[in-house]
Design a protein around this motif. Structure first.
Motif, PDB file in Angstrom:
ATOM      1  N   LEU A  66       0.832  -1.201   0.000  1.00 35.64           N
ATOM      2  CA  LEU A  66       0.000   0.000   0.000  1.00 35.64           C
ATOM      3  C   LEU A  66       0.869   1.254   0.000  1.00 35.64           C
ATOM      4  O   LEU A  66       1.722   1.426   0.857  1.00 35.64           O
ATOM      5  N   ALA A  67       0.618   2.149  -0.957  1.00 42.30           N
ATOM      6  CA  ALA A  67       1.412   3.365  -1.129  1.00 42.30           C
ATOM      7  C   ALA A  67       0.590   4.621  -0.832  1.00 42.30           C
ATOM      8  O   ALA A  67       0.791   5.671  -1.423  1.00 42.30           O
ATOM      9  N   ARG A  68      -0.354   4.497   0.101  1.00 42.41           N
ATOM     10  CA  ARG A  68      -1.189   5.626   0.518  1.00 42.41           C
ATOM     11  C   ARG A  68      -1.147   5.696   2.040  1.00 42.41           C
ATOM     12  O   ARG A  68      -1.217   4.665   2.710  1.00 42.41           O
ATOM     13  N   GLU A  69      -1.057   6.900   2.584  1.00 42.78           N
ATOM     14  CA  GLU A  69      -0.959   7.049   4.036  1.00 42.78           C
ATOM     15  C   GLU A  69      -2.236   6.644   4.761  1.00 42.78           C
ATOM     16  O   GLU A  69      -2.186   6.058   5.828  1.00 42.78           O
ATOM     17  N   ALA A  70      -3.386   6.955   4.182  1.00 38.24           N
ATOM     18  CA  ALA A  70      -4.656   6.597   4.818  1.00 38.24           C
ATOM     19  C   ALA A  70      -4.860   5.087   4.754  1.00 38.24           C
ATOM     20  O   ALA A  70      -4.428   4.433   3.802  1.00 38.24           O
ATOM     21  N   ASP A  71      -5.497   4.529   5.769  1.00 36.05           N
ATOM     22  CA  ASP A  71      -5.806   3.098   5.765  1.00 36.05           C
ATOM     23  C   ASP A  71      -6.618   2.734   4.529  1.00 36.05           C
ATOM     24  O   ASP A  71      -7.371   3.556   4.005  1.00 36.05           O
ATOM     25  N   PHE A  72      -6.438   1.508   4.069  1.00 39.32           N
ATOM     26  CA  PHE A  72      -7.180   0.989   2.914  1.00 39.32           C
ATOM     27  C   PHE A  72      -8.228   0.019   3.433  1.00 39.32           C
ATOM     28  O   PHE A  72      -7.911  -0.901   4.178  1.00 39.32           O
ATOM     29  N   GLU A  73      -9.469   0.225   3.045  1.00 33.76           N
ATOM     30  CA  GLU A  73     -10.578  -0.604   3.504  1.00 33.76           C
ATOM     31  C   GLU A  73     -10.706  -1.836   2.615  1.00 33.76           C
ATOM     32  O   GLU A  73     -11.182  -1.772   1.489  1.00 33.76           O
ATOM     33  N   LEU A  74     -10.255  -2.988   3.144  1.00 40.60           N
ATOM     34  CA  LEU A  74     -10.358  -4.251   2.414  1.00 40.60           C
ATOM     35  C   LEU A  74     -11.795  -4.773   2.435  1.00 40.60           C
ATOM     36  O   LEU A  74     -12.295  -5.294   1.448  1.00 40.60           O
ATOM     37  N   SER A  75     -12.430  -4.656   3.599  1.00 40.54           N
ATOM     38  CA  SER A  75     -13.818  -5.081   3.769  1.00 40.54           C
ATOM     39  C   SER A  75     -14.431  -4.201   4.854  1.00 40.54           C
ATOM     40  O   SER A  75     -13.757  -3.333   5.403  1.00 40.54           O
ATOM     41  N   ALA A  76     -15.691  -4.448   5.185  1.00 43.77           N
ATOM     42  CA  ALA A  76     -16.373  -3.632   6.190  1.00 43.77           C
ATOM     43  C   ALA A  76     -15.660  -3.651   7.540  1.00 43.77           C
ATOM     44  O   ALA A  76     -15.739  -2.688   8.297  1.00 43.77           O
TER      45      ALA A  76
END
Length: 184
Positions: free
Chosen positions: A139-149
């Protein structure tokens, strides 16, 4: 961005249960890869190799195209090098991601692609390793990435996905651009 040198050393710190990179001058970098995902070589001290330095430098240009500060770009580059060198092989977790119609035939180290989760979250990821039909991505984004709910990924988190989930590259490394100039 940091400049690698021959004094840098990888080592495993038992106190923090983490792979570390000693950068000299009382600076130590803590790698984001979880200890349970490290190969046995990660638990022995080793130098930051010429290949490590080359991989780190190859990321300079593509990472500069992302909206990350210089220190965050360096953090991402060091984590990408550590994952390439020390991450265990893992099974793909493609069910979190939407298939793409226009995919990459052969993903390569350092390409920045976009992944879209089943929840609709989209983010840039760096290709760490291509294992044929699947690739390890970070992941190359500072904000968390939502994989699922109820499941999220943090900055520099690594996940393996089938290549049919990868978008066309957002940015490319120097090795993927033309090597010849038109003169004339």
């Amino acid at each position: 961005m940091l400049k690698p040198n021959d004094a840098w050393r990888w080592y495993f710190d038992n106190t923090s249960n983490s792979l570390m990179l000693d950068l000299g001058d009382d600076m130590v970098f803590r790698v984001a890869v979880n200890a349970k995902h490290l190969i046995p070589d990660a638990f022995s001290s080793s130098p930051f190799s010429v290949e490590d330095a080359s991989l780190f430098q190859r990321l300079t240009e593509p990472l500069s195209n992302l909206s990350l500060s210089g220190p965050r770009q360096a953090e991402l580059a060091l984590n990408a090098v550590a994952a390439y060198r020390f991450h265990k092989p893992v099974l793909p977790k493609s069910w979190f991601f939407e298939p793409q119609q226009d995919t990459i035939a052969t993903p390569e180290w350092g390409q920045i692609v976009e992944l879209t989760s089943q929840t609709g979250d989209r983010a840039p990821f760096i290709i760490i390793e291509n294992a044929g039909s699947a690739s390890l991505c970070m992941l190359a984004r500072e904000a968390d990435f939502e994989l699922s709910a109820n499941k999220k990924m943090a900055f520099c988190g690594a996940i393996k996905v089938m290549n049919d989930r990868l978008s066309q590259p957002i940015c490319q490394t120097n090795s993927q651009k033309g090597r010849f100039a038109l003169v004339g």
